[in-house]
Enzyme design. Sequence first.
Site: not given
Length: 387
Positions: A124, A240, A363, A365
């Site tokens: 979360g 992750e 992302t 970027e």
Amino acid sequence: MDFAADAGAEALREEVRGFVREHLTADVLERVASTGDYHDREFHSALAARGWVGAHWRVEEGGRGWDRARTDVIYEELASAGAPTEGLAITQIVGEAVRRVGTEEQRRRLLAPICRGELLLALGYTEPGSGSDLASVRTGATRDGAGWVINGQKIFTTLAGEADHVFLLARTDADAPKHAGLTLFLVPTTAEGFSVAPILTLSGQRTNVTYYSDVRVGDEARVGGEGQGWEIVNVALAFERGGEFAAQLRRLVTAAVTWGRDGDAAAGAGFHARLGRAVAAAEVARLLGVRASWSRSSAGAGAVEGTMAKVYGTEALLRESRSLLDATGVRGLPNRGAAGAAAGGELQHLYRESQIATIYGGTSEVLLTLIAQQRLGLPRGRRPTGG
């Protein structure tokens, strides 16, 4: 480092393939497709029964004490087969953070149940309007006696509809600098004031919005020190980001080879050249993933190596799935399972999955900027201002 797998890892690879043939049934795939959750409790329980959940954790933590190269084989084979691995992957990410910064009581209470397949955890972090800027947290946790009261909202809380707890990043000091004053909590999904609403993505995968309205938790729900949330999140993010998308590239190559063996494959101009590029990309992604996994025993938990592997793997998946789907022409358009679909619709499905893969865990970027800073030592760039 040695990139070669030992004989034990290769024997495990064959065992996992046999497990997939036995347990990845049509019923499991149908449940996954109908719910959009890339998790299946029955399949996950079977994994845990083999001792494959948290297998690289210490025996006293509930694991088997295996090295990472061996446990990477498990995930690689499962993901390459299209098995539902979301619960396995996300729960272990949170578990890694608990192993490193949790209290002795938290480790005792959480790690062994994770390994037995009894406990699922969700992440979360992200909030509506904040994009990849995880530090712009508005969800607040306020001290209330011996516990906390949480109010706010999270988005892209994948697995929240199935999980037992959400690993929640909340602001506990509104006056602290942006990256300070953040604290992590394990919030039970059964808590009063917690609710969840589904969001279906382009690939059909379900993620969620989660709401926290005067959710009360005890201080035992806090993971790590008060105000240390940003540092702990970065530890979790290191686990992750890695080479997991190499398995998706392998799935892509397998689907393309399947299609290439049928007589209509010649209709795709330059098909063999496209396939060759995808094979090379899959191998590079695999090697970067091995490097990231090997680096995770370092003080930095392989954060930079994992970031590089994630960026390369997801961008390659986006590029190569587009290229191979183009080669199939109109036969590539139908969904999975549709009559006449090229490679059973697998290429089209992987192309849709690739559109959101570059967003997971940050992302491309944002992650490219992190690589420039952390590997090349470049200064943080200035954000453009409106003129």
